[in-house]
Structures are given as structure tokens and as C-alpha cells.
Design an enzyme around this catalytic site. Structure first.
Site, mmCIF file in Angstrom:
data_model
loop_
_atom_site.group_PDB
_atom_site.id
_atom_site.type_symbol
_atom_site.label_atom_id
_atom_site.label_comp_id
_atom_site.label_asym_id
_atom_site.label_seq_id
_atom_site.Cartn_x
_atom_site.Cartn_y
_atom_site.Cartn_z
ATOM 1 N N ASP A 1 0.872 -1.168 0.000
ATOM 2 C CA ASP A 1 0.000 0.000 0.000
ATOM 3 C C ASP A 1 0.914 1.225 0.000
ATOM 4 O O ASP A 1 2.097 1.136 0.334
ATOM 5 C CB ASP A 1 -0.969 -0.005 1.190
HETATM 6 C C1 BGC Z 1 -5.041 3.200 -0.137
HETATM 7 C C2 BGC Z 1 -5.046 2.178 -1.258
HETATM 8 C C3 BGC Z 1 -4.837 2.868 -2.586
HETATM 9 C C4 BGC Z 1 -3.539 3.667 -2.513
HETATM 10 C C5 BGC Z 1 -3.243 4.415 -3.793
HETATM 11 C C6 BGC Z 1 -3.816 4.090 -0.179
HETATM 12 O O1 BGC Z 1 -3.923 5.145 0.726
HETATM 13 O O2 BGC Z 1 -5.112 2.539 1.108
HETATM 14 O O3 BGC Z 1 -6.257 1.472 -1.280
HETATM 15 O O4 BGC Z 1 -4.814 1.936 -3.615
HETATM 16 O O5 BGC Z 1 -3.624 4.610 -1.468
HETATM 17 O O6 BGC Z 1 -4.157 5.444 -3.980
#
Ligand code: BGC
Length: 835
Positions: free
Chosen positions: A244
Site C-alpha cells: 500500500d
Molecule cells: C489506499 C489504497 C490505494 C492507494 C493508492 C492508499 O492510501 O489505502 O487502497 O490503492 O492509497 O491510492
């Protein structure tokens, strides 16, 4: 099978996408790379893409959120996307074939935007209805989540676009999400939280998995052994584990774990530090090779490795009209008719003359939740627009706000603001360098500005937003900014404030998604215009800049707003009240603090119901809200966050062109205090999943408490009877059960129903849920027609996790067939024989 991919350069010896040939090509490419080149590939080149490596014919791989549309590399209205209903809505369809069609649509959106990988689906579970990303997850049940998610994955990947089930694992709430340590026992992990991932890896062969921010049982997920086992060794995952965003926090521990790609880049804890760690022997080079091999395999699958045909042909480009049609069909198929007293719905359009359309979400439908799951739609049809269009001139549709669902600043937009340079509605944005020179300028339609990984904004010293604001009504306006950092706001040449706003949360995403607000009051006359300028000083070394120029318009004094709505309701044939939440209430980055509808909405519904017996409430939220008035009104239709086609789908359903096809994927409580698992607050950094297997309907059944509307519930426009369920009286352990259910459409019109099978095991040697979903199937039937359907109960439904493996307890199980987790009308006994 091989289809030319517009991204890849032509190659004379292009190979078909056959595993052995691909593996050979990947091995050759890998062998040609130095350690530095290999390590470079393992951190993003920027926020949304990986590094290219021309020496081996590798182009960059572009990833994008997901899951209700494909946002692309920009995060604003300049790059609009098709917007589908929220994942809760998608799960409410219980329709895997529909999900596969949506996967194809998303693949087509991805390719239109040059995207190779969608960062979705989100398959964490609804452990608590307060979970901030509840709307973004499918369900409280692992089987429904797994089957719907697997269909989504298949739909995308069948068209050569990678899917990324996320967030692995136990990222079921948002409070302290970066550091939270979920304490979950092995059995609960296997049977609940890992189960959907397993189905998407083993069954649907997902090409990526995203490692979550949180820790599980003491180890942060980007370093956790769960990445190796069961994901890799047991389930045979051969794809890429992507972290993530910013979740990779160490050089050695994360690199030694089965973590492949640290996002975003270009900075991060790997890079040179990882090269050094390999040289010093702390991280084996073999581990790096395997990570790169998996990345190259992904590249081959999506068509980013020259000379290899992608794993599947590129999707046909779906015309906008076809996408809109599918979005509309899906929204209607997901809406749950929770109550329909006296069959008030569907409405007979011919008998209507005056319709009152009331509520904060009527003229401004909320189409999606907040956070990385949001996209910028091409358009959004509000319930008001949709009903007016469907009812035409003959019927008078009158609107009143009644109450508000949102407090605080809302980004300026529409005819509130005029760009002083172009004269269009919106604001003018200038990026200024240190000397005040204009580096870039543009017109923007709304006051919400997000620059993520946008180098121009990062290199600017200041960002200046100017507009001419017009007051629609006389009153006291709040004008201000939502954002972190240094801001100077002037109106009519007067400085309203000039200060630095400190973050109130450490989580960068939360700062971007729910930033602190600063506002100043302005008294304006009706129609008065005033020049506004907001200047933001960009902090050095920032990779994301996001802020809004916002306004809070004056409320009507006292009860006037509510009284206007009640008056409309009183003088109308039918009163439709659209209540709900907003993307600022249900969002990534934080959990909800309450299940109550914000503002005076509960009061509004009761007041309207008191004057009009034909009051129909549409609940526009991603997850459950409490509805203390639900027995006072004639009908309750749960619309979820329905995406861009909201209003059209609502009109289809209310006027009976289409049946509301949804069945609840999650329990809706009557009262917050009844919810068996509610708190998402870690204690000393730890969130103990003390309830174990008992979440959702399983917990409600165990507690013996009746919710407002149970899991699986949904009325549709006809009535269904389950006549009987038949299953073989005994099965060998490890065998599937093919149950046959006879279902009759006992109502007045054609319809579709979801027949649900649950298992229970009252006398068991092991602790078990009171009941658990074991299978489901949909049935379509004409009025009066009886249909026999087959429903498969997979062997896993009889298994439980113990002693490090799946065990089947022999003996008598009860198979219940029903319409929801609480309306189970027929049953059959199934005995699992001794091994
Ligand atoms: C989220 C993810 C997301 C990523 C990119 C993170 O803060 O938890 O689900 O894919 O950001 O935007």
C-alpha cells in the site's frame, strides 16, 4: 489470441502468451540486468508507475485506483472516468455474471487511460459498520465477498488488465491504520479474513495483491510471513505483492519478506540501501531475482514486455452510452427495497400529479465514498434530474432541501464561481515559481485541487487560485480553505486570513482526504459578487498537494428549511425523501463516529411522514445508517452510493421500469448499541478481534438480537416462496453438495431472487457460528412460475481450520434455504460421513 498492444513496440519475434515461453523470456530479461537495475525496478518510478528498462524491452507499468472506476494518473476533473456503484452496492447484486461484465467495462476504462493494473477490488470485511472504508468493501460475509471479488478479478483480467485484491489482510477499519496491530487468531484469519483472498488467488488467479498498512499479530503486513504463507506457498500466488502507498517501511525486513514492489516512488526505503543490503549479504540476491521475475511476469501479462503477447486480448473500447447503460443497470440491480408497506412502490406514473422530492441528497446525489476509491465522473445524475426526466412535463416535481447532510466547507463550483481570466464557471489556477513567475496556469471547474505526483505543482513555490464568487442568497457565508500548510485568503481585496495550518493527523492520506478547515465569515447581499484569491505556499519536498477553496452557504433561519419541506410534502401525491451521508463522512483515512444520519435528517423524515402517508425514503449511503423512523414511512429503498447514473436508476426503480434487485450484503442495525462488533478503536495500538468468527449476521444470530434489516434481505417487486430444498442425506468428507431448491414466484410480476443456503451445526465438538452462508444462486421467474435451481455447497463450507489445516467434522449438519439470514423457510439434513 495475440492482439497488438498499443503500448508495446512492434517486435519481430513476438511470442504467444504461453507460460513456458513467457518464463523463458522473463528469465532471459532477468539475466541481462545488473543488481542496480533489478533493485531500481522494485520501487515505483513515481506515484502511479514503475520504471521502464529499455535494455530489456520493458516499458513502465501504470497502476490506478479502483475499484468503482479507473481514475488514471490524474486525480481531478480533467481526466473523468465512468463511475460505478460502490462495492457494497456491487455485492448487493449477488450477481457474478454482472460483475464479470463490469470487469470488462473497467478493463476498457483502464486501457482508455493507459492503465495496466487496477488497484482493486477491496476485499476486507465489514467487521464493524463504523469502518471508514466499509462502503469500499463488499460484505460482512467471506463467501459473498470472495465470489463477487473473484468475478471482478476474472472480468478485468480476461481483458488483459491486472487486478489487485487489497488490503492483505485484516485492514477492516481505519483508525490508526498505519500502525494498528490486528490481533486475530489463526482460525478466524483463515475462515474469515483470508478466505476472500484465497478465492481470488486460487480460483481467479489474481496477478497482484496489495499488502496492507496495518500489522497482524505484531508484524506489519509488508514484512509479514503471511505474504509467504499461505499466499505464495499454499495458494500458488505467482504475481506481484505491491505495498500500500508508503507502507514499505524497512529495507531488510520488507525485502526478505515476500514483498515485491514498494509504492509509490521514486523515494522509499529500498533503492541504494537495498543494493547495499544485498552486497552485505543481509538480503539474498536470489530474493531480489524472484521479485523481479514476478514483476516481469506481470509486465508480460499486461503487455509491457516487448515481444510477448499480453495474457489476454485488449478489451473492445466501450462507447460512453454503453458504459452509462451498464452503470444504470447495475445501480438498479443493487438497490435494496427494505420496506414496501401496502405495496406503495412501484409508483404508477399515470396517477401522479405532484411529487415532492425532499432532502439533502435529492438535488445533489452522493454517488461515491471518499478517498482513493473516488473517481471524477463525466457527469452525475441526481435523483431530482432523473425523476424530472422520467416523469416529464406533465408531473410537477418540486424540491426542498429540508435538512443538510453536510457541515463545513464545500469546494466552490458551478454558477457560484467565475474564472476571472476565461469567464467560465470555476476558478483560475496559477503555479508560480520562487520569483513569482507563472510556470503554468489553467482553468479548473471546481475549487478542489489535487496534485499528486504532479511534478509541476511540486516544483512550484506557490499556487494561486482566483475566482469571482457570487452569493445566490443574502446571508452570512463562510469562505475558507480545507488543507494543510500555508494559506492566504483575500476577498474584495481584504485579507481574511494568512496562516499556516498544521496537520491534525499524521496519516498523509488522511490529511489529504479530510484536511482541517479554516474559514472566515462574509456577509453578502443576494446576487453580490466578490473577487476571491487564495495563495498556497508549497512546502519543499512534498509529493502531494491537495486543498480546496470552499464555502458554506447560509442556512435558512430556525426551522424554515424543514417547514418548507413539510409544506411541499403535505401538498403532494407522494413525498420522496432522499437522506444520506456524504463522501466526507464515509471515507478512507478515518472511521465513522456514528451510524446516525447527520444533521436533522431523522427529524425531517418523521415530519414528512406525519403529513404524507405515501412517504418513500431513499437512503443514499455506502454503509448502514440508523433509521429510527423506518416504521413510520411507507417505503425504504437503500440506494448505496450508486455512481454516475444514480438519478436514472432511481427513476427506473421507483416507477417500476426495473425491479430493485439488491439483497443486503451486510446487516443494517436498528440501533447502534445493538451492533455486536462496533468499536474500531485500538487499545494501545492493538485491535483485538476478540469476537473471532462471530461477525455480521453470525454475531446477530448468536446474540439473539433482531436488526432493522438482516443480511440477505431485499423485497423486490414480487413475492417468493421456497417450496423445498433437497440435498443428498449423506456426503463423503471433502465432497461438494449439490442442493436443489424449488422456488415459486408467488407475486404479480416477473422478478429475480437470490436464494440463500446457510449451514448450521448445533451439536458440534468445535465452536461454530450460529449459522454461515454456504451457497447462493439467483432465480428468474414469471408470476406463478415454479423453478428448480441447483445450488452448490462447496466442500469448504463444511470445513473448519484447526491444528494448522482444514478439518471436516463428521456428523449431522442442517442446510437452511431462505430469503435472508433470518428468514429461513426450508431445511434439509446432510450428514458428513466419517473419513
Ligand atoms: C489506499 C489504497 C490505494 C492507494 C493508492 C492508499 O492510501 O489505502 O487502497 O490503492 O492509497 O491510492
Amino acid at each position: 489470441m495475440a492482439v497488438a498492444d498499443s503500448h508495446a513496440a512492434p517486435h519481430r519475434n513476438r511470442i504467444e502468451h504461453q507460460p513456458e515461453a513467457v518464463e523463458r523470456r522473463v528469465a532471459d530479461a532477468l539475466a541481462a540486468l545488473s543488481l542496480e537495475q533489478k533493485v531500481r525496478l522494485l520501487t515505483g518510478a513515481d506515484v502511479w508507475s514503475t520504471y521502464p528498462e529499455p535494455a530489456i524491452g520493458l516499458r513502465r507499468i501504470v497502476v490506478s485506483d479502483g475499484p468503482v472506476g479507473v481514475r488514471g494518473e490524474l486525480w481531478d476533473e480533467r481526466d473523468p472516468s465512468v463511475s460505478l456503484p460502490s462495492p457494497t452496492a456491487l455485492a448487493a447484486t449477488w450477481d457474478e455474471a454482472l460483475l464479470e461484465r463490469l470487469g470488462a467495462l473497467l478493463a476498457s476504462e483502464a486501457r482508455r487511460k493507459g492503465v495496466d493494473v487496477v488497484l482493486g477490488p477491496t476485499v476486507n470485511l465489514h467487521r464493524s459498520p463504523l469502518g471508514g472504508r466499509h462502503f469500499e468493501c463488499f460484505s460482512e460475509d467471506p463467501l459473498l465477498t470472495g465470489r463477487i471479488g473473484a468475478a471482478y478479478v476474472r472480468g478485468l483480467q480476461a481483458h488483459g488488465v491486472g487486478a489487485t485484491p487489497k488490503h492483505y489482510v485484516a485492514n477492516d477499519s481505519e483508525t490508526e491504520r498505519f500502525t494498528l496491530d490486528a490481533r486475530v487468531d489463526q482460525r478466524t484469519l483463515r475462515e474469515l479474513y483470508l478466505a476472500p483472498f484465497e478465492r481470488m488467488i486460487v480460483g481467479a488467479r489474481a496477478w497482484l495483491v496489495m499488502a496492507a498498512y496495518n500489522a497482524v499479530n505484531g508484524v506489519t503486513m509488508t514484512e509479514n510471513a503471511l505474504l509467504a504463507s499461505p499466499l505464495d506457498d499454499e495458494w500458488g500466488f505467482d504475481g506481484v505483492v505491491v505495498s500500500d502507498w508508503t507502507a514499505t517501511r524497512s529495507t531488510v525486513a520488507a525485502a526478505r519478506a515476500r514483498m515485491d514492489l514498494a509504492m509509490p516512488g521514486p523515494r522509499g526505503p529500498w533503492g541504494d540501501a537495498l543494493v547495499a543490503a544485498v552486497r552485505s549479504g543481509e538480503v539474498p540476491e536470489k530474493a531480489i531475482d524472484e521479485k523481479v521475475r514476478r514483476l516481469l511476469r506481470l509486465a508480460a501479462r499486461v503487455g509491457a514486455l516487448e515481444g510477448v503477447a499480453p495474457a489476454a486480448p485488449a478489451p473492445a473500447q466501450l462507447p460512453a452510452a454503453a458504459a452509462a447503460k451498464l452503470a444504470r443497470e447495475t445501480a438498479a440491480a443493487s438497490m435494496v427495497l427494505a420496506r414496501n408497506h401496502g405495496d406503495v412502490l412501484p409508483l404508477d406514473a399515470a396517477s401522479l400529479q405532484r411529487v415532492a422530492l425532499i432532502g439533502p441528497n435529492a438535488a445533489q446525489g452522493r454517488i461515491q465514498g471518499g478517498g482513493s476509491a473516488s473517481v471524477h465522473p463525466h457527469y452525475a445524475v441526481s435523483p431530482l434530474d432523473g425523476l424530472r426526466a422520467a416523469l416529464g412535463q406533465r408531473v410537477e416535481v418540486r424540491h426542498a432541501l429540508g435538512a443538510r447532510s453536510e457541515e463545513g466547507l464545500v469546494p466552490v463550483s458551478g454558477d457560484q464561481v467565475t474564472d476571472p481570466v476565461t469567464g467560465e464557471h470555476g476558478v483560475h489556477v496559477r503555479l508560480l515559481d520562487a520569483k513569482g513567475g507563472v510556470m503554468h496556469e489553467e482553468h479548473r471547474a471546481v475549487g478542489r485541487l489535487t496534485f499528486i505526483g504532479d511534478l509541476r505543482a511540486n516544483q512550484a513555490s506557490r499556487i494561486e487560485v482566483t475566482t469571482r464568487f457570487r452569493a445566490a442568497e443574502a446571508g452570512r457565508y463562510q469562505l475558507g480553505v480545507a488543507g494543510v500548510g500555508a494559506y492566504r485568503l483575500t476577498a474584495g481585496g481584504q485579507v481574511l486570513f494568512d496562516e499556516t495550518v498544521a496537520p491534525d493527523k499524521e496519516d498523509l492520506a488522511a490529511q489529504l482526504l479530510a484536511p482541517p478547515q479554516r474559514a472566515a465569515e462574509l456577509s453578502l447581499a443576494a446576487g453580490q459578487e466578490i473577487d476571491v484569491a487564495l495563495t498556497h505556499t508549497v512546502a519543499p519536498d512534498t509529493f502531494a498537494v491537495a486543498f480546496s477553496l470552499g464555502v458554506e452557504v447560509p442556512a435558512l433561519p430556525g426551522d424554515e428549511e424543514l417547514a418548507r419541506a413539510v409544506e411541499l410534502a403535505r401538498s403532494s401525491d407522494v413525498a420522496i425523501v432522499v437522506v444520506g451521508t456524504t463522501e466526507a463522512i464515509e471515507s478512507e483515512g478515518f472511521d465513522r463516529s456514528s451510524l446516525a444520519l447527520p444533521g436533522r435528517q431523522d427529524e425531517l423524515v418523521s415530519a414528512v411522514a406525519a403529513v404524507n402517508p405515501r412517504t418513500i425514503v431513499l437512503v443514499n449511503s455506502g454503509g448502514p445508517v440508523t433509521m429510527p423512523w423506518r416504521e413510520e414511512v411507507a417505503a425504504v429503498l437503500l440506494t448505496w452510493f450508486p455512481g454516475q447514473e444514480f438519478g436514472n436508476a432511481v427513476a427506473d426503480v421507483l416507477l417500476g421500469a426495473v425491479e430493485p434487485g439488491g439483497r443486503l450484503p451486510t446487516t443494517w442495525p436498528s440501533r447502534e448499541e445493538d451492533v455486536p462488533v462496533l468499536s474500531t478503536k485500538p487499545d494501545n495500538g492493538k485491535l483485538v478481534y476478540a469476537e473471532g468468527l462471530h461477525i455480521g449476521y453470525r454475531a446477530w444470530a448468536r446474540a439473539g438480537v433482531t436488526p432493522a434489516y438482516p443480511f440477505g434481505h431485499g423485497l423486490g417487486y414480487t413475492r417468493w416462496e421456497i417450496l423445498d430444498v433437497e440435498a443428498p442425506p449423506s456426503v463423503a468428507p471433502g465432497a461438494a453438495v449439490e442442493a436443489r431448491v424449488r422456488v415459486r414466484n408467488a407475486g404479480p410480476r416477473r422478478g429475480r431472487h437470490v436464494v440463500q443456503l446457510y449451514l448450521s451445526r448445533p451439536d458440534s465438538e468445535v465452536e461454530r457460528p450460529a449459522l454461515w452462508l454456504a451457497g447462493f444462486a439467483t432465480v428468474d421467474a414469471e408470476p406463478g412460475q415454479t423453478v428448480e435451481i441447483a445450488v452448490t455447497v462447496e466442500p469448504r463450507a463444511f470445513a473448519h481450520w484447526a491444528k494448522g489445516g482444514w478439518q471436516v467434522e463428521p456428523g449431522a449438519y442442517t442446510l437452511h434455504a431462505g430469503h435472508s439470514a433470518t428468514v429461513l423457510t426450508r431445511q434439509a439434513g446432510v450428514t458428513v460421513l466419517d473419513a
